[in-house]
Every structure is written in structure tokens, then in C-alpha cells.
Design an enzyme around this catalytic site. Structure first.
Site, mmCIF file in Angstrom:
data_model
loop_
_atom_site.group_PDB
_atom_site.id
_atom_site.type_symbol
_atom_site.label_atom_id
_atom_site.label_comp_id
_atom_site.label_asym_id
_atom_site.label_seq_id
_atom_site.Cartn_x
_atom_site.Cartn_y
_atom_site.Cartn_z
ATOM 1 N N LYS A 48 0.848 -1.196 0.000
ATOM 2 C CA LYS A 48 0.000 0.000 0.000
ATOM 3 C C LYS A 48 0.878 1.239 0.000
ATOM 4 C CE LYS A 48 -2.260 1.704 3.706
ATOM 5 N NZ LYS A 48 -2.062 3.159 3.678
ATOM 6 N N ASP A 75 -3.488 4.396 -1.670
ATOM 7 C CA ASP A 75 -4.386 4.822 -0.576
ATOM 8 C C ASP A 75 -4.367 6.349 -0.479
ATOM 9 O OD1 ASP A 75 -6.027 4.793 1.655
ATOM 10 O OD2 ASP A 75 -4.415 4.233 3.042
ATOM 11 N N LEU A 76 -5.003 6.990 -1.450
ATOM 12 C CA LEU A 76 -5.022 8.463 -1.456
ATOM 13 C C LEU A 76 -6.313 9.019 -0.855
ATOM 14 C CD1 LEU A 76 -3.286 9.382 -4.835
ATOM 15 C CD2 LEU A 76 -2.316 9.177 -2.534
ATOM 16 N N LYS A 77 -7.270 8.172 -0.573
ATOM 17 C CA LYS A 77 -8.527 8.605 0.072
ATOM 18 C C LYS A 77 -9.059 9.874 -0.589
ATOM 19 C CE LYS A 77 -7.008 6.721 4.516
ATOM 20 N NZ LYS A 77 -5.554 6.627 4.250
ATOM 21 N N HIS A 79 -11.300 12.776 -2.159
ATOM 22 C CA HIS A 79 -12.591 13.396 -1.827
ATOM 23 C C HIS A 79 -12.563 14.818 -2.374
ATOM 24 C CE1 HIS A 79 -16.338 14.156 0.029
ATOM 25 N NE2 HIS A 79 -15.882 14.922 1.007
ATOM 26 N N ASP A 80 -13.430 15.106 -3.373
ATOM 27 C CA ASP A 80 -13.444 16.425 -4.016
ATOM 28 C C ASP A 80 -14.771 16.522 -4.756
ATOM 29 O OD1 ASP A 80 -12.668 18.851 -5.385
ATOM 30 O OD2 ASP A 80 -10.571 18.219 -5.231
ATOM 31 N N GLY A 82 -17.337 16.085 -7.783
ATOM 32 C CA GLY A 82 -17.453 14.885 -8.603
ATOM 33 C C GLY A 82 -16.566 14.891 -9.836
ATOM 34 N N THR A 84 -13.785 16.402 -10.482
ATOM 35 C CA THR A 84 -12.357 16.259 -10.168
ATOM 36 C C THR A 84 -12.038 14.820 -9.776
ATOM 37 O OG1 THR A 84 -12.261 18.562 -9.495
ATOM 38 C CG2 THR A 84 -10.531 17.123 -8.640
ATOM 39 N N THR A 130 -9.992 4.199 11.068
ATOM 40 C CA THR A 130 -9.783 3.331 12.237
ATOM 41 C C THR A 130 -9.126 4.071 13.404
ATOM 42 O OG1 THR A 130 -7.726 2.592 11.195
ATOM 43 C CG2 THR A 130 -9.666 1.184 10.928
ATOM 44 N N GLN A 201 -4.106 4.133 16.377
ATOM 45 C CA GLN A 201 -5.279 3.339 15.965
ATOM 46 C C GLN A 201 -6.195 3.097 17.162
ATOM 47 O OE1 GLN A 201 -5.962 2.732 12.970
ATOM 48 N NE2 GLN A 201 -4.097 2.412 11.757
ATOM 49 N N GLY A 221 0.940 -1.696 8.661
ATOM 50 C CA GLY A 221 2.065 -0.809 8.386
ATOM 51 C C GLY A 221 3.154 -0.948 9.417
ATOM 52 N N ARG A 222 3.073 -0.119 10.481
ATOM 53 C CA ARG A 222 4.174 -0.031 11.447
ATOM 54 C C ARG A 222 4.624 -1.356 12.054
ATOM 55 N NH1 ARG A 222 1.245 5.103 14.066
ATOM 56 N NH2 ARG A 222 -0.473 3.944 13.107
#
Ligand SMILES: O=c1ccn([C@@H]2O[C@H](COP(=O)(O)O)[C@@H](O)[C@H]2O)c(=O)[nH]1
Length: 244
Positions: A48, A75-77, A79-80, A82, A84, A130, A201, A221-222
Site C-alpha cells: 500500500k 491509498d489516497l482517500k 474526496h473532491d 465529482g 475532479t 480506524t 489506531q 504498516g508499522r
């Protein structure tokens, strides 16, 4: 680690069991990412790339990973507005990524599904991060609502829009599965091997619990990236997944 380990009982993730572990490449440079991937070797098949590496050359590095036969979750999440989101996803859909995240807002999800049309890219909708608990939602301006309720509402909307998969905590995976059915993916960050620090988390489970609760893929990840021996850490989680 045997390349032949497989989990034939899951209709979505059938195939290499190592694919059920997605390793979060949360490192500051391509050089560090490359060294980590080399160190992890064949214990890691799915990586990821998020903000930290993505904005430090990670998009080009993703092509390198894909060229090596690895799968990449961007994983850019997003949100803008529509338009774009749709055009952004259209560009990303040409890059050979396996998964892309957007926030689970209806306009955003619809735009992302339009933008990926005709490609193999799968869009995952991030329901409630999370790192949030019920009080964090209140602080963010929501009327008091349990995180699990908001996850369920967003999962229903995502299903109705036809999204490919859901990102939630594994604590909500069973309920989400009952909403989205067997043919949509459930991808769960917030995974911690027993005894590992949770860090920021808040809705956390172990790898074995995540699989038993119905997640198709676990994001870690970590606990791997910061381990003294990242390959052994990844192998231990894959073994835990296999045993679960
Ligand atoms: O709700 C979410 C959505 C995404 N993430 C991402 O997953 C990894 C988790 O990393 P750890 O080090 O294992 O905590 C990280 O890249 C997040 O951006 C998430 O944690 N929760």
C-alpha cells in the site's frame, strides 16, 4: 515462505494467501521503500502506498513494484467535487494499481466508479477511519453516533452505488459483510499482532481476529515497517492469517 500457500475457501481472495496481507509502505523515500521491499522479499506480494510515500515519488515507484509482479493499493482517500474525482480516477486507472481509496461520500463514490469504468482498478470506500472512536466523531462535528452505526450507513450507501469494496475496522467487518454480501471486498487497517502498540489506531484487532471476522485483506504498516526484522514480521502475520 512457500509460494504455494493458498486459501481456496474465500471466493474473492482465492489464490496466494500472502495477498491477504497488504503491507503499508509508510516510509519517507523511494530509496527506503525499495530497500524494505527487497528485505521483505517474497513474504510481501501486496503493498500500500499512502500520503507519505505517494507524495515523495511513490507513484513512479508503484510502477516499479507492478513491474516486479507485486500488487499495489494506492491509498489516497480521494474526496473532491465529482468532476475532479472522476477525472483523477480516470488517470489513476491507467496506472495498473489494484486498489484505490476514496472517502465514502455518495458523490465521491459515484464519481470514482464512473472514472474507473473499463479498467480493472477496484475502488474501496473508506467508511470511518480506524483512528476514530465515537468521541472523535463528535469532535469532528457529527451528531452523537456510534462509529459502527456510521460505518454501517456508509456501507449501505456504498453497496447501493455498486462500490467494489469497503475499508473499515475489522470490529465492524461482520456487520459490513451482512450489508455488502460476499462479492464485495472488506479491507481492514487497524491490525495489530498481540502485544504490538496500537499507536494512533483506536479500533484494533489481531490478524487472526481480522480474518475470522471476515476481512478479505488486512492492512499492516508499522508492525512490519518498524520491526527489527520486517520479513519475519510479515511472515508471522501470513502464518497467523493461514492458521485463522
Ligand atoms: O481507516 C483507515 C484507513 C487507512 N489507514 C491506513 O492504513 C495504514 C495503517 O498503518 P499502521 O501503521 O498499521 O497503523 C496507514 O497507512 C493508514 O493511512 C488506516 O490506518 N485506517
Amino acid at each position: 515462505m512457500s509460494a504455494a500457500m493458498s486459501l481456496p475457501t474465500n471466493p474473492i481472495s482465492a489464490g496466494d494467501i500472502r495477498d491477504r496481507l497488504i503491507i503499508g509502505l509508510d516510509v519517507p523515500s523511494v530509496e527506503e521503500a525499495r530497500a524494505l521491499v527487497t528485505r521483505i522479499g517474497d513474504a510481501g506480494t501486496f503493498y500500500k502506498i499512502g500520503y507519505q510515500l505517494g507524495y515523495a515519488g511513490g507513484l513512479e515507484f508503484a510502477r516499479e513494484l507492478i513491474g516486479q509482479g507485486k500488487k499495489v493499493f494506492l491509498d489516497l482517500k480521494l474526496h473532491d467535487i465529482g468532476n475532479t474525482v472522476e477525472e483523477g480516477v480516470r488517470s489513476i486507472a491507467r496506472m495498473g494499481m489494484t486498489f484505490l481509496t476514496v472517502h465514502a461520500y455518495p458523490q465521491t463514490m459515484r464519481a470514482a466508479m464512473a472514472g474507473k469504468a473499463g479498467s480493472d482498478l477496484k475502488i474501496l470506500a473508506v467508511t470511518v477511519l480506524t483512528s476514530y472512536d465515537d468521541s472523535d466523531l463528535v469532535e469532528a462535528g457529527y451528531a452523537p453516533v456510534p462509529a459502527a452505526e456510521l460505518v454501517a450507513r456508509r456501507a449501505e450507501q456504498a453497496r447501493d452505488i455498486g462500490i467494489d469494496g469497503i475499508v473499515c475496522a475489522a470490529t465492524e467487518a461482520q456487520r459490513v459483510r451482512s450489508i455488502v454480501g460476499r462479492n464485495r471486498l472488506i479491507v481492514t487497517p487497524g491490525i495489530r499482532p498481540a502485544g504490538a502498540e496500537a499507536g494512533d489506531q483506536k479500533r484494533v484487532v489481531t490478524p487472526a481476529e481480522g480474518i475470522r471476522l471476515g476481512a478479505n485483506h488486512l492492512v499492516v504498516g508499522r508492525p512490519i515497517v518498524k520491526a527489527a526484522d520486517p520479513r519475519s514480521a510479515a511472515e508471522a502475520i501470513v502464518r497467523e492469517i493461514a492458521d485463522a
